[in-house]
Design a protein around this motif. Structure first.
Motif, PDB file in Angstrom:
ATOM      1  N   GLY A 258      50.383  47.140  72.460  1.00 37.51           N
ATOM      2  CA  GLY A 258      49.196  46.377  72.040  1.00 37.51           C
ATOM      3  C   GLY A 258      49.530  44.933  71.717  1.00 37.51           C
ATOM      4  O   GLY A 258      48.841  44.300  70.909  1.00 37.51           O
ATOM      5  N   LEU A 259      50.589  44.397  72.333  1.00 37.18           N
ATOM      6  CA  LEU A 259      51.022  43.025  72.014  1.00 37.18           C
ATOM      7  C   LEU A 259      50.777  42.045  73.151  1.00 37.18           C
ATOM      8  O   LEU A 259      51.204  40.887  73.080  1.00 37.18           O
TER       9      LEU A 259
ATOM     10  N   ARG B 244      60.069  55.453  66.290  1.00 32.99           N
ATOM     11  CA  ARG B 244      58.964  55.447  67.260  1.00 32.99           C
ATOM     12  C   ARG B 244      59.215  54.395  68.327  1.00 32.99           C
ATOM     13  O   ARG B 244      59.085  54.647  69.517  1.00 32.99           O
ATOM     14  N   LEU B 245      59.594  53.182  67.866  1.00 29.16           N
ATOM     15  CA  LEU B 245      59.844  52.098  68.822  1.00 29.16           C
ATOM     16  C   LEU B 245      60.983  52.480  69.772  1.00 29.16           C
ATOM     17  O   LEU B 245      60.894  52.277  70.987  1.00 29.16           O
TER      18      LEU B 245
ATOM     19  N   ALA C  98      58.607  43.140  63.542  1.00 23.87           N
ATOM     20  CA  ALA C  98      57.857  42.201  62.706  1.00 23.87           C
ATOM     21  C   ALA C  98      56.526  41.857  63.377  1.00 23.87           C
ATOM     22  O   ALA C  98      55.492  41.751  62.719  1.00 23.87           O
ATOM     23  N   LEU C  99      56.573  41.731  64.689  1.00 21.29           N
ATOM     24  CA  LEU C  99      55.352  41.403  65.428  1.00 21.29           C
ATOM     25  C   LEU C  99      54.376  42.582  65.396  1.00 21.29           C
ATOM     26  O   LEU C  99      53.160  42.407  65.339  1.00 21.29           O
ATOM     27  N   LEU C 100      54.925  43.793  65.441  1.00 17.42           N
ATOM     28  CA  LEU C 100      54.061  44.982  65.374  1.00 17.42           C
ATOM     29  C   LEU C 100      53.385  45.076  64.014  1.00 17.42           C
ATOM     30  O   LEU C 100      52.288  45.621  63.893  1.00 17.42           O
ATOM     31  N   GLY C 101      54.069  44.576  62.992  1.00 22.22           N
ATOM     32  CA  GLY C 101      53.437  44.434  61.692  1.00 22.22           C
ATOM     33  C   GLY C 101      53.542  45.643  60.787  1.00 22.22           C
ATOM     34  O   GLY C 101      53.993  46.719  61.186  1.00 22.22           O
ATOM     35  N   GLU C 102      53.089  45.428  59.543  1.00 25.79           N
ATOM     36  CA  GLU C 102      53.197  46.478  58.523  1.00 25.79           C
ATOM     37  C   GLU C 102      52.347  47.691  58.846  1.00 25.79           C
ATOM     38  O   GLU C 102      52.733  48.821  58.578  1.00 25.79           O
ATOM     39  N   ALA C 103      51.182  47.462  59.426  1.00 26.74           N
ATOM     40  CA  ALA C 103      50.275  48.578  59.724  1.00 26.74           C
ATOM     41  C   ALA C 103      50.955  49.576  60.664  1.00 26.74           C
ATOM     42  O   ALA C 103      50.830  50.792  60.490  1.00 26.74           O
TER      43      ALA C 103
ATOM     44  N   ARG D  89      62.573  41.470  65.419  1.00 30.76           N
ATOM     45  CA  ARG D  89      61.451  40.556  65.682  1.00 30.76           C
ATOM     46  C   ARG D  89      60.284  41.322  66.284  1.00 30.76           C
ATOM     47  O   ARG D  89      59.125  41.056  65.965  1.00 30.76           O
ATOM     48  N   LEU D  90      60.595  42.295  67.149  1.00 32.10           N
ATOM     49  CA  LEU D  90      59.517  43.074  67.757  1.00 32.10           C
ATOM     50  C   LEU D  90      58.789  43.893  66.683  1.00 32.10           C
ATOM     51  O   LEU D  90      57.552  43.945  66.654  1.00 32.10           O
TER      52      LEU D  90
END
Ligand code: ATP
Ligand code: MG
Length: 430
Positions: free
Chosen positions: A161-162, A29-30, A319-324, A316-317
């Protein structure tokens, strides 16, 4: 007879990670978002090999940088030639552009994405194989080009959304000539305080003194407090360009901090440098870094060509987006329809039917049960797959040319639908 020993397991290389099937939907997706972003600015993709001549990196990144001094994966190939797994993409990109005449009398706006290799101490956000999106522009010297790169990154944070998670830091390193003058002032000052410098800083003082500014040691930072400042030694052109960059950023509503100590770890930068940082990832807080490198093309044997770019660290990006984010992408990628088939005739029919459905509904994700199993076992798998509907084929259904459709995520009744009507029916409910 001795008992045969079980072969030992071979493990992945430290600092090099697998992306498991539960992880790859987030990656995909990213990557898709990044491709679309690049297309929306009309940047074009370039792909370079992962291995280059060692000389390419030594000459571009600089002999006395962290990367070249201690982080490169360098080896001799079977012909005795020194090769290196690319630690970054800019040098390869310039090499490829020069080799294929892409820089002669023209502008280029390019991007690439792929693995980079650095022999660093593995920790959170720092790996030995990691992925970067790299963006490079050639042939444009104006600060508006730098601004476009920054706006592009800003748009990405917004899309993901960051926007509230990252801060933009900018600085200007000035021209090479101005930096050389400053370097002398800095070295003179630091020599007077050598007694208070740590080992790392003393080494950098001799080899790459500007990197001392980067030191995380509080004692060193205390000494730097009164050190000569780079921005007091800037050339007029760099000063004016930096002002213009700040003006564009303000006009575009991009918040930034001027960080006079931002110098970047590579030798080839001049004028604008920037980093997007977050406080949410601990010490590895830089997710995007870049700047202008007007001297690099010439240094690699080309004609003088202004250039600017940046790179984003994808781990790192993510990780910032997170598990959700990862979970949401994974569930969006799970099958929508799971075909349960009982008996060998139904199993055969299931494969044929699945193909027919894929012919008419190519975007629908259909999984057929494999390896048989009881009705109950197949239903368990269907449920675990995340599918919204089970499509059930038994002997009777095959005879009658129909399938039972059972919703798995809500309480609606199971109903029978003729094979010919299945595609329409599924279109209606998916
Ligand atoms: P750092 O200060 O964290 O070592 P760097 O200055 O060496 O970063 P660059 O060479 O500018 O990093 O690379 C651009 C981006 O690539 C970094 O901002 C970071 O997001 C990512 N990156 C760099 N090294 C690694 C690594 N070893 N593992 C994961 N990501 C990395
Ligand atoms: Mg580094």
């Amino acid at each position: 007879m001795t008992k045969p020993t079980k072969p030992s397991l071979i493990q992945s290389i430290r600092g090099m990670h697998d992306a498991l099937p539960s992880d790859t939907p987030a990656w995909q997706r990213l990557e898709a978002v990044l491709r679309e972003l690049m297309a929306s600015y009309a940047y074009r993709e370039i792909r370079m090999p992962s291995v280059e001549s060692t000389a390419l990196f030594k000459r571009s990144i600089g002999e006395v940088t962290d990367i070249v001094e201690k982080e490169m994966y360098t080896f001799e190939d079977r012909n005795g030639e020194s090769l290196t797994l690319r630690p970054e993409g800019t040098a390869s990109c310039v090499r490829a552009c020069l080799e294929h005449g892409l820089l002669y009398n023209q502008q280029q706006r390019l991007w690439y994405m792929g693995p980079m290799f650095r022999h660093e101490r593995p920790q959170k956000g720092r790996y030995r194989q990691f992925y970067q999106l790299g963006v490079e522009t050639f042939g444009v010297s104006t600060p508006e080009m730098d601004a476009e790169l920054i706006l592009m990154a800003a748009r990405l944070w917004k899309q993901l959304g960051l926007a509230d998670e990252v801060v933009l830091q900018i600085n200007t390193l000035g021209s090479n000539a101005a930096r050389a003058v400053y370097r002398e002032h800095l070295v003179n000052y630091l020599r007077q305080h050598a007694a208070h410098l740590d080992e790392d800083s003393l080494r950098r003082l001799e080899t790459n003194p500007l990197r001392v500014l980067d030191s995380k040691n509080p004692d060193v930072q205390a000494i730097l407090h009164n050190a000569p400042r780079l921005n007091e030694h800037l050339d007029d052109e760099s000063r004016a360009d930096f002002q213009r960059l700040c003006d564009v950023l303000r006009a575009a509503g991009i918040r930034y901090e001027v960080n006079p100590k931002l110098v970047r770890g590579l030798d080839y930068y001049n004028k604008t440098v920037f980093e997007w940082v977050t406080t949410r990832l601990g010490a590895q807080g830089t997710i995007c870094a870049g700047g202008r490198f007007d001297g690099l093309v010439e240094q690699l044997g080309g004609s003088p060509t202004p250039a600017a770019g940046f790179a984003i660290g994808l781990e790192r990006l993510l990780a910032l987006l997170g598990e959700a984010y990862g979970e949401a992408q994974a569930s969006a990628a799970s099958p929508q329809v799971y075909i349960v088939a009982l008996g060998s005739e139904a199993e055969r029919e299931a494969l044929v039917l699945a193909e027919r459905l894929r012919d008419t509904l190519p975007a629908v994700r259909i999984q057929t049960n494999a390896g048989g199993g009881s009705f109950k076992a197949q239903f368990k798998r269907a449920d675990k797959s995340g599918a919204a509907y089970a499509l059930i084929l038994g002997e009777d259904e095959v005879k009658q040319g129909q399938a039972q459709i059972k919703p798995l995520r809500h309480e609606d009744e199971q109903i029978a639908v003729a094979f010919d009507a299945l595609a329409d029916y599924l279109t209606g409910c998916l």
